[in-house]
Design an enzyme around this catalytic site. Structure first.
Site, PDB file in Angstrom:
ATOM      1  N   GLY A   1     -10.546  49.831   4.204  1.00  0.00           N
ATOM      2  CA  GLY A   1     -11.666  51.210   4.004  1.00  0.00           C
ATOM      3  C   GLY A   1     -12.939  50.765   3.290  1.00  0.00           C
ATOM      4  O   GLY A   1     -13.617  49.585   4.019  1.00  0.00           O
ATOM      5  N   GLY A   2     -13.341  51.693   3.281  1.00  0.00           N
ATOM      6  CA  GLY A   2     -15.068  51.659   2.553  1.00  0.00           C
ATOM      7  C   GLY A   2     -15.171  50.311   1.693  1.00  0.00           C
ATOM      8  O   GLY A   2     -16.647  50.262   1.108  1.00  0.00           O
TER       9      GLY A   2
ATOM     10  N   ASP B   1      -7.943  60.774  -7.552  1.00  0.00           N
ATOM     11  CA  ASP B   1      -8.596  59.980  -5.970  1.00  0.00           C
ATOM     12  C   ASP B   1      -6.699  60.119  -5.221  1.00  0.00           C
ATOM     13  O   ASP B   1      -6.659  58.975  -4.432  1.00  0.00           O
ATOM     14  CB  ASP B   1      -8.760  58.982  -5.829  1.00  0.00           C
ATOM     15  CG  ASP B   1      -9.651  58.936  -4.102  1.00  0.00           C
ATOM     16  OD1 ASP B   1      -9.703  59.723  -3.530  1.00  0.00           O
ATOM     17  OD2 ASP B   1     -10.307  57.851  -3.183  1.00  0.00           O
TER      18      ASP B   1
END
Length: 629
Positions: free
Chosen positions: A321-322, A437
């Site tokens: 992911g990022g 999140d």
């Protein structure tokens, strides 16, 4: 004789003997089970080695029962080894417990003569022995559910809600405030029909906190399938049990007290307000509880993690992911782990990594992923978690083929598990943690599809009396963000409730919220609300989902209640857990959800996209860092 529990329904895993209906010899005794499956455990004979070992076990259990009214042990060797356990009700003194144990040793031999496995339940204690070794397991079987014949005649749904609230608070008290894992409680001033409702929960004290919590939650989750609307009921097993009655059945004052005339009781033993969104704005680092704590005890050598992952070999990569990549690894002791390796340009730095470690290390719950350790050597920033084999919910839910594996039973398990995990974070772990999140890719699935909330890099710890916080750095994933957080930087536990509502609707529809990926012309909140108003809610559900219509409608209603625009109107996660656990508890009618706009309108999701830092209006927070990390 006073005997309040009617044998309306029995749930157990051993066979009930033919003599189960014989008269009770004592007003305290109420149930027993003998294992008559000869191919499983068989019987023993007079003067046999097994009988001698059983007598020795009884003596040892009686002498070893401690001040907490509990003892467990074994006697002899295989094939004549016998294992036993005794537990006394937590409100009773040592002499009463000893007398109950002695009575059980006598009675169990009379009621279950020559059986190698038997169990005797009393109102004050129980005794269980078996030729099978069971002490290494936390399985709660044999288990039985019993309830009163009589029904509540006035507002049974409100009665069930009060019982569920009482069970939740007693569970929290037993885990956090009692070395015996025991709690009693009462709901006062309830009605003219029943002035007070009394309750009790208990685990064996050899369990860990998380094991006790899981055991009690499993009982509570299924309790109202059988106890709904009954004036008294109990579910009992060898490791934990729960009970409620409309008369006092335990000694001493109640540990948990709920006044039913006071509205909106929290499900935590120490209620705290959760919906005030007018805090003084302060910097996140001003909160002393968010300071980095010592992590030395969790440090893992880089060489160990390299060896575990075969030097971060591509064949071991689980995803990326990022923030960077995640690799599967195996430690020298054989434990499987997942290693998060942050990239050099990751937005999650050392501060976030340590924050994640510190928070997760404090959390012990079956629906939260467990941290193993951290490595901060040179330029490397690595975090090791327990390995969860089925990866994330998103890999199933948003794949047309794999989504077929998620039947209604599994989806309900995931929904309930995530709700319980959030309830623990918000109310039951004595810390009050906001995740910030919550999304499908941050829900990992175990081999049995048990969900585990992961990725606590953005989580924040609240002060005991703090209800909300303001930040100038809005981070997370747009589409799951509550509007007060996305636009004004205000977050609270109700922000997580909003994210849960979006996730719940995604699980039901089988598609992403378009505010996240732009895949559909309309976001889930808008689409669901329009179908709700039109009475066509089943049209928006996942066509692969085969489940009762009434259950779908109820779950959609809960989801819509969670995404109300005003945080005050959103339920707490403890209330959500209660709503999910009982079909008889009435739900409020939802109003138009947050960010709802009719087709052709504009919305913030159209002006904020792509994970970039974007300029907002002068009245709002200056920048927002959005999108997956």
């Amino acid at each position: 004789m006073h005997f309040s529990i009617g044998f309306l329904l029995f749930l157990f895993y051993l066979t009930v003997p033919a003599n189960a209906d014989q008269p009770f010899h004592s007003e305290d005794y109420f149930y027993y089970i003998c294992d008559s499956i000869s191919t499983s455990t068989g019987n023993y004979t007079t003067n046999s080695t097994y009988q001698s070992n059983l007598n020795q076990l009884f003596l040892a259990l009686d002498s070893n029962s401690t001040s907490n009214g509990f003892a467990a042990g074994t006697s002899g060797t295989v094939p004549d080894k016998v294992t036993g356990i005794v537990l006394c009700r937590g409100d009773l003194n040592a002499s009463t417990c000893s007398a109950c144990f002695s009575q059980s040793f006598h009675d169990i031999l009379n009621f279950c003569p020559y059986y190698k496995t038997a169990l005797m339940w009393y109102n004050k204690c129980y005794m269980y022995f078996s030729s099978k070794y069971f002490l290494s397991s936390v399985a709660n079987s044999p288990q039985v559910s019993l309830m009163n014949y009589y029904n509540v005649t006035v507002d049974p749904a409100r009665f069930d809600h009060a019982v569920a609230q009482l069970m939740s608070q007693m569970k929290s008290w037993a885990i956090n405030n009692s070395t015996k894992f025991f709690a009693t409680g009462e709901v006062t001033n309830f009605s003219t029909e029943f002035t007070t409702i009394y309750g009790l929960v208990q685990c064996t004290p050899d369990m860990t906190k998380s094991q006790c919590q899981s055991c009690l939650e499993d009982l509570i989750d299924h309790f109202f399938e059988h106890a709904s609307g009954k004036i008294g009921a109990r579910t009992i097993g060898i490791h934990c049990n729960i009970r409620y009655e409309t008369y006092p059945f335990y000694e001493g004052p109640s540990m948990v007290q709920i006044d039913s005339t006071i509205p909106s009781q929290s499900a935590a033993p120490t209620p705290r307000p959760v919906s005030v969104l007018t805090p003084a704005i302060n910097k996140e680092n001003d909160n002393p509880k968010t300071n980095i704590e010592n992590v030395d005890s969790f440090l893992i050598d880089l060489s160990t993690l390299k060896e575990a992952t075969l030097n971060f070999n591509e064949s071991n990569k689980l995803g990326e992911g990022g923030f960077g990549a995640v690799y599967k690894g195996i430690l020298p002791n054989g434990q499987e782990i997942a290693v998060k390796r942050l990239s050099q340009n990751s937005g999650q730095g050392v501060k976030e990594l340590k924050n994640e470690l510190v928070l997760v290390a404090k959390l012990q719950h079956k629906n939260l992923v467990q941290v193993v350790g951290v490595c901060l050597e040179g330029q490397e920033k690595l975090l090791a978690y327990e390995f969860v084999p089925n990866r994330s919910l998103g890999t199933f839910l948003f794949d047309n083929e794999r989504r077929q594996e998620l039947d209604w039973r599994k989806r309900k398990r995931i929904i309930n598990g995530v709700a319980r995990g959030l309830q623990y974070m918000h109310e039951d772990c004595q810390l009050t943690i906001v995740h910030r999140d919550l999304k499908a890719s941050n829900i990992l699935l175990g081999s049995d599809m048990n969900p585990k909330i992961s990725d606590f890099g953005l989580a924040r710890l609240f002060q005991v009396d703090q209800t909300a916080h303001a930040t100038s750095r809005v981070v997370g994933t747009y589409g799951y963000m509550a509007p007060e957080y996305a636009m004004h930087g205000l977050y609270s536990i109700k922000s997580d409730v909003f994210s849960f509502g979006v996730l719940l609707l995604e699980i039901l529809t089988g598609r992403r919220n378009s505010a996240v990926d732009g895949e559909h012309g309309e976001d889930i909140l808008s689409s669901t609300w329009e179908h709700w108003v039109a009475g066509t809610i089943t049209d928006t559900m996942d066509p692969q989902l085969d489940c009762p219509t009434n259950e779908v409608i109820r779950h959609v209603q809960i989801g819509l209640l969670c995404v109300q625009e005003d945080p005050i109107n959103r339920p707490s996660m403890s209330e959500v857990v209660i709503m999910l656990s009982s079909n008889t508890i009435s739900l409020e009618a939802p109003s138009k959800p947050a960010l709802y706009l009719r087709r052709g309108g504009s919305s913030i999701s159209q002006s904020l996209s792509g994970g970039r830092s974007l300029q907002m209006s002068q009245n709002d927070i200056s920048t927002a860092q959005l999108g997956a990390r």
